[in-house]
Scaffold this active site. Structure first.
Site, short mmCIF file in Angstrom:
data_model
loop_
_atom_site.label_atom_id
_atom_site.label_comp_id
_atom_site.label_asym_id
_atom_site.label_seq_id
_atom_site.Cartn_x
_atom_site.Cartn_y
_atom_site.Cartn_z
N HIS A 226 -12.84 2.82 0.25
CA HIS A 226 -12.77 1.41 1.53
C HIS A 226 -13.73 0.34 1.88
O HIS A 226 -14.18 0.25 1.87
CB HIS A 226 -13.38 2.52 3.47
CG HIS A 226 -13.00 3.72 3.77
ND1 HIS A 226 -13.39 4.36 4.17
CD2 HIS A 226 -11.67 3.78 3.77
CE1 HIS A 226 -12.68 5.07 5.23
NE2 HIS A 226 -10.83 4.50 4.78
N GLU B 20 -8.00 -5.57 5.69
CA GLU B 20 -7.96 -5.32 4.62
C GLU B 20 -6.82 -5.88 3.46
O GLU B 20 -6.98 -6.00 2.29
CB GLU B 20 -7.68 -3.46 4.25
CG GLU B 20 -8.61 -2.98 3.95
CD GLU B 20 -8.62 -1.05 4.25
OE1 GLU B 20 -9.22 -0.24 3.75
OE2 GLU B 20 -8.28 -0.66 5.91
N ARG C 60 -2.85 -2.56 -2.91
CA ARG C 60 -4.08 -1.63 -3.58
C ARG C 60 -3.88 -0.58 -4.16
O ARG C 60 -3.00 0.70 -4.19
CB ARG C 60 -3.84 -1.41 -1.55
CG ARG C 60 -5.15 -0.11 -1.55
CD ARG C 60 -5.17 0.76 0.29
NE ARG C 60 -6.34 1.73 0.21
CZ ARG C 60 -6.14 2.60 1.00
NH1 ARG C 60 -4.63 2.84 1.54
NH2 ARG C 60 -7.24 3.00 1.42
N ARG D 266 -9.88 15.73 8.34
CA ARG D 266 -10.79 16.17 7.16
C ARG D 266 -12.36 16.31 7.16
O ARG D 266 -12.87 15.79 8.46
CB ARG D 266 -10.89 14.73 5.71
CG ARG D 266 -10.40 14.71 5.18
CD ARG D 266 -10.31 13.67 4.63
NE ARG D 266 -9.04 12.48 5.09
CZ ARG D 266 -9.43 10.77 4.60
NH1 ARG D 266 -10.41 10.91 3.56
NH2 ARG D 266 -8.37 10.54 4.74
N ASN E 254 1.08 -1.28 0.28
CA ASN E 254 0.09 0.12 0.26
C ASN E 254 1.23 1.17 0.30
O ASN E 254 1.50 1.39 0.83
CB ASN E 254 -0.69 0.03 1.31
CG ASN E 254 -2.06 1.14 1.49
OD1 ASN E 254 -1.45 1.90 0.50
ND2 ASN E 254 -2.51 1.02 2.16
#
Ligand code: AMP
Length: 395
Positions: free
Chosen positions: A176, A381, A87, A237, A10
């Protein structure tokens, strides 16, 4: 056939997270992080067989870090590495599932870079470095957006002129996806339900946060949109704001687009609201000591999360369960309990002892008898990316 090993990578703009996954073992054989790449402080950290180690990379970039990783991976895998799963954040409308990396798919991934200018170029750096270092291995791209390609058009279109969608790809994509897919599948297994005939709400709550409605194994709506800024309050965020905020700040304060982008992505969310931290653990501690900003940030976070889950329920025929995952979802009884308190009409009730006990990787139901299911499901993940990679090797 012996159990196979997949290296999962990733890549961020200055970091690489990695995990060596064996299909038959629940724990990673090797995992770690290379960070501050291409700077004098570049460093590689890894964990193997209960031991932690680090190596300074002396200004090394992504390729240098992967080159250092190669012997570690080969030795941890006993020379048996079967593939690499990458990813990739954005797959646009092109990728509805994972794909084998070849010249054509590389071109398509490059073509989606304008949709994710911060993420896809970094993901590509990792893919290109890995292709040079492991040319003989099959490599697979697994997209954060792919699971949400099943959204119906009424859920993915914005109410803006159609040409923006047709000519420029302006629509909701969602992110996600790998996590929402993994935890909803696990939730169905844990509940003895068929994934293909089940309905879930899922809340992935980490530094980034999103909700998702999953019906019969497919994403039907999700809170993130064109970019991962839409929806919930996150670490730094803002999530949803009035779209006129950009114009307002530009006109009244003379701020540039870059300044506003940075404000909404890096200085807002829990950090902006609390004036203290983007980290939920720190905020919970500060709230316990009466910190006003931390108390407000937690309240806004939970209320907005509850509102988003209620909105997602429009996509469900029924509710088989609500799933909490991600660093906050898996570890914070307080956030789970406060969120449910804002969802009164759902008649969800927690078993507070089970809720308090579900932390640090524990999985399980946390609802009271008679309540619809509420489950904590640790996400993984990396394992999902490894499983997707293996599925393509077997195809
Ligand atoms: P992730 O991005 O999934 O690693 O999640 C990071 C977030 O999880 C941060 O806000 C952490 O503060 C939060 N987190 C981790 N452990 C806990 C905990 N025990 N209680 C509350 N929040 C936690």
């Amino acid at each position: 056939m012996p159990a196979r090993n997949i290296l999962v990578i990733n890549c961020g703009s200055s970091s690489i997270k990695f995990a060596l996954v064996n299909e038959a073992q629940p724990d990673f054989i090797l995992s770690g992080l290379a960070e501050r790449l291409a700077s004098p402080e570049a460093v590689l950290h890894w964990q193997h067989a209960g031991n932690k180690d680090s190596l300074l990379l002396q200004g090394g970039d992504h390729r240098a870090a992967l080159a250092q990783l190669l012997p570690l991976v080969q030795s941890a895998a006993g020379g048996q590495l079967h593939g690499i799963g990458h990813r990739v954040v954005h797959g646009g409308e092109q990728f509805t599932s994972a794909c084998l990396i070849d010249p054509l798919s590389l071109l398509a991934i490059r073509a989606t870079a304008p949709l994710a200018p911060l993420h896809n170029p970094a993901n590509l750096l990792g893919i290109e470095a890995a292709l040079k270092l492991f040319p003989e291995l099959p490599q697979v791209a697994v997209f954060d957006t792919a699971f949400h390609q099943s959204l119906p058009e009424h859920a993915f279109r914005y109410a803006v002129p159609e040409a923006l969608y047709r000519e420029h790809g302006v629509r909701r994509y969602g992110f996600h996806g790998t996590s929402h897919r993994f935890v909803s599948q696990r939730a169905a297994e844990m509940s003895g339900l068929a994934f293909a005939d089940s309905s879930w709400l899922s809340a992935h709550l980490g530094n980034g946060c999103s909700t998702c409605a999953i019906v019969n194994g497919q994403s039907r709506d999700t809170s993130m949109g064109l970019t991962p800024l839409e929806g919930l309050v996150m670490g730094t965020r803002s999530g949803d704001v009035d779209p006129n905020l950009h114009g307002h700040l530009a006109r009244t304060l003379g701020w540039s687009l870059e300044r506003i982008d940075s404000l909404l992505n890096k200085e807002s969310g829990l950090l902006g609201l609390s004036g203290l931290s983007n980290d939920m653990r720190s905020l919970e501690q500060a709230r316990a000591q009466g910190h006003v900003g931390a108390t407000l940030a937690i309240e806004v976070f939970c209320y907005r999360l509850a509102k988003s889950l209620a909105a997602m329920s429009c996509a469900l025929p029924r509710l088989d369960g609500l799933i909490f995952t991600g660093g906050i979802g898996e570890n914070s009884p307080l956030i789970r309990s406060k969120t449910l308190a804002y969802l009164k009409l759902f008649n969800l009730a927690l078993d507070e002892t089970a809720n308090a006990a579900c932390t640090r990787g524990a999985a399980g139901p946390i609802h009271a008898p008679g309540s619809p299911r509420v489950l904590v499901v640790p996400t993984n993940e990396e394992r999902q990316i490894a499983l997707d990679t293996l599925a393509l090797l077997d195809a």
